[in-house]
Design a protein around this motif. Structure first.
Motif, short mmCIF file in Angstrom:
data_model
loop_
_atom_site.label_atom_id
_atom_site.label_comp_id
_atom_site.label_asym_id
_atom_site.label_seq_id
_atom_site.Cartn_x
_atom_site.Cartn_y
_atom_site.Cartn_z
N ASN A 77 0.83 -1.21 0.00
CA ASN A 77 0.00 0.00 0.00
C ASN A 77 0.86 1.26 0.00
OD1 ASN A 77 -2.37 -1.50 0.06
ND2 ASN A 77 -2.50 -1.49 2.29
N ALA A 78 1.93 1.26 0.81
CA ALA A 78 2.82 2.42 0.88
C ALA A 78 3.52 2.64 -0.46
CB ALA A 78 3.84 2.24 2.00
N PHE A 79 3.96 1.56 -1.08
CA PHE A 79 4.64 1.66 -2.37
C PHE A 79 3.71 2.26 -3.42
CE2 PHE A 79 6.31 0.22 -6.40
CZ PHE A 79 7.70 0.30 -6.24
N ARG A 80 2.49 1.74 -3.47
CA ARG A 80 1.52 2.26 -4.43
C ARG A 80 1.22 3.74 -4.16
NH1 ARG A 80 -1.65 -0.84 -7.59
NH2 ARG A 80 -1.24 -3.08 -7.60
N ALA A 94 -3.74 -6.36 -7.61
CA ALA A 94 -3.90 -7.62 -8.33
C ALA A 94 -4.88 -8.54 -7.62
CB ALA A 94 -2.55 -8.32 -8.46
N PRO A 95 -5.69 -9.29 -8.37
CA PRO A 95 -6.53 -10.32 -7.73
C PRO A 95 -5.66 -11.44 -7.20
CG PRO A 95 -6.59 -10.52 -10.12
CD PRO A 95 -5.84 -9.25 -9.84
N PHE A 100 2.81 -14.07 -9.18
CA PHE A 100 4.12 -13.44 -9.26
C PHE A 100 4.12 -11.91 -9.16
CE2 PHE A 100 4.98 -17.23 -12.24
CZ PHE A 100 5.20 -18.09 -11.18
N VAL A 101 3.34 -11.22 -9.99
CA VAL A 101 3.40 -9.76 -10.08
C VAL A 101 2.43 -9.12 -9.09
CG1 VAL A 101 3.07 -7.75 -11.57
CG2 VAL A 101 4.11 -9.83 -12.50
N ASP A 102 2.93 -8.18 -8.28
CA ASP A 102 2.09 -7.45 -7.34
C ASP A 102 1.68 -6.08 -7.85
OD1 ASP A 102 2.10 -9.34 -5.10
OD2 ASP A 102 4.24 -8.91 -4.98
N ASP A 112 7.48 0.55 -18.35
CA ASP A 112 6.65 -0.29 -17.48
C ASP A 112 7.53 -1.28 -16.75
OD1 ASP A 112 4.23 0.89 -18.08
OD2 ASP A 112 3.80 -0.47 -19.73
N ARG A 113 7.35 -1.37 -15.44
CA ARG A 113 8.09 -2.33 -14.63
C ARG A 113 7.10 -3.22 -13.88
NH1 ARG A 113 11.19 2.29 -14.71
NH2 ARG A 113 13.45 1.98 -15.03
N ARG A 114 7.21 -4.51 -14.11
CA ARG A 114 6.35 -5.48 -13.43
C ARG A 114 7.11 -6.00 -12.22
NH1 ARG A 114 6.21 -9.28 -18.40
NH2 ARG A 114 8.38 -8.56 -18.23
N LEU A 115 6.58 -5.72 -11.05
CA LEU A 115 7.33 -5.93 -9.82
C LEU A 115 6.64 -6.92 -8.88
CD1 LEU A 115 8.14 -2.18 -9.05
CD2 LEU A 115 9.57 -3.82 -10.31
N SER A 116 7.45 -7.74 -8.25
CA SER A 116 7.02 -8.52 -7.10
C SER A 116 7.49 -7.78 -5.86
CB SER A 116 7.65 -9.92 -7.15
OG SER A 116 7.42 -10.62 -5.94
N LEU A 117 6.59 -7.53 -4.93
CA LEU A 117 6.93 -6.77 -3.72
C LEU A 117 7.05 -7.73 -2.54
CD1 LEU A 117 4.58 -3.66 -4.06
CD2 LEU A 117 6.92 -3.95 -4.90
#
Length: 260
Positions: A77-80, A94-95, A100-102, A112-117
Motif C-alpha cells: 500500500n505504501a509503495f503504491r 492484483a486479484p 508473481f506480479v504485485d 513499465d516495470r512489473r514488480l514482485s513486492l
C-alpha cells in the motif's frame, strides 16, 4: 484557499479526540526518518526525490500508530501510494489469482516495470546478502521424485517467472529485537534476470530431493542460491549478494521519536 488553510479549517471541525489523533500524526510527520542517499548510482526511484520523501513520511505515519515493522500488505500500500503521489501510473491491486506480479509501475522514464513486492523484518538481517523466504509456492516440489522431472518443473517455473516479473523490490526492516521499532529500512531491487542461468544447469544438480541451485550473474558464479523446500512446498532464495542488486535507499530512524 491553499492546502494549509483547508487543513486548518478541517482540523477546527474535528472533535477534541480527533484533534488529539491528528496532533499525534503531525508530530510523527514533523521528524521523518532520514534518507541516507544510499544508492551508489541513480536508480529509477531515486531519480524522483519526492518519491523518497513521501515514502519516508509513510513510514513516519505507520510508526506514529504502531511499533511493528511495515510488512507485506502495508508495504504494498505504501509503495503504491508513493508512486501515485508523484504521478506515476500504477495498475489496480492484483486479484489473488494473479501469480508473481504485485504491481506494474510506469515511472517518469516511461518504462513499465512489473514488480514482485516483498518485505522482511527477520532478526539478524545481513548487510551483504538478501534472503527471500518464499519466492513462490510450488506444490509439485513434494511430489516430484526424479532429477529429470525436478529439473523440468524447476526450469519451467523460472521461465514463467522471468517472463512475468522484471524485478523483486524488497523492503528490509532492521531492528534489535522482535518487539522493537526498526532502526533502519532498506529498499532493495533484485533483478529477475539473476535466475536466468538456472536454465543451463545440468540434470545432476537436481538429484537431491530438495536441491540448492547456484545462480551466476554478471560474472559472479554464485550471485544467489535457489532452494526447493520440500517441507513447505516453496521456493526459497538465499545468499543474494547485494552487489547484484540495486539499493534504492535506506531510511535511518536512529533515535527517532517514533514510539508509543
Amino acid at each position: 484557499m491553499n492546502d494549509s488553510e483547508s487543513l486548518r479549517r478541517k482540523i477546527d471541525d474535528l472533535s477534541p479526540m480527533g484533534v488529539r489523533f491528528v496532533a499525534r500524526m503531525v508530530d510523527s510527520l514533523s521528524d521523518p526518518p532520514q534518507a541516507q542517499g544510499s544508492a551508489s548510482r541513480p536508480t529509477w526511484i531515486t531519480a524522483e526525490p519526492d518519491w523518497i520523501e513521501y515514502f519516508g513520511l509513510l513510514v513516519s505515519a505507520h510508526h506514529g500508530l504502531a511499533v511493528d515493522a511495515l510488512k507485506e500488505t502495508g508495504f504494498e500500500n505504501a509503495f503504491r501510494n508513493a508512486c501515485e503521489a508523484v504521478g506515476w501510473s500504477v495498475d489496480p491491486p492484483a486479484p489473488a489469482t494473479r501469480r508473481f506480479v504485485d504491481v506494474t509501475v510506469q515511472a517518469s522514464d516511461g518504462r513499465d516495470r512489473r514488480l514482485s513486492l516483498k518485505s522482511t523484518a527477520a532478526q539478524r538481517l545481513s548487510k551483504s546478502t538478501v534472503h527471500i523466504s518464499k519466492l513462490t509456492e510450488a506444490a509439485w516440489i513434494q511430489d516430484v521424485r526424479s532429477a529429470r522431472d525436478r529439473r523440468t518443473r524447476t526450469l519451467g517455473l523460472f521461465e514463467e517467472y522471468c517472463a512475468a516479473v522484471d524485478a523483486i523490490v524488497m523492503l528490509r526492516a532492521f531492528r534489535d529485537d522482535p518487539q522493537s521499532i526498526p532502526h533502519c529500512y532498506q529498499l532493495v531491487e533484485i533483478p529477475s534476470a539473476i535466475f536466468e542461468s538456472l536454465q543451463s544447469l545440468p540434470q545432476a544438480d537436481f538429484e537431491a530431493d530438495g536441491p540448492t541451485l547456484d545462480c551466476s550473474f554478471q560474472g559472479d558464479p554464485v550471485a544467489a542460491r535457489v532452494s526447493l523446500d520440500r517441507s513447505d512446498a516453496k521456493v526459497t532464495v538465499k545468499q543474494i549478494k547485494l552487489s547484484a542488486c540495486a539499493i534504492h535507499e535506506e531510511w535511518d530512524l536512529g533515535n527517532h521519536r517514533l514510539s508509543r
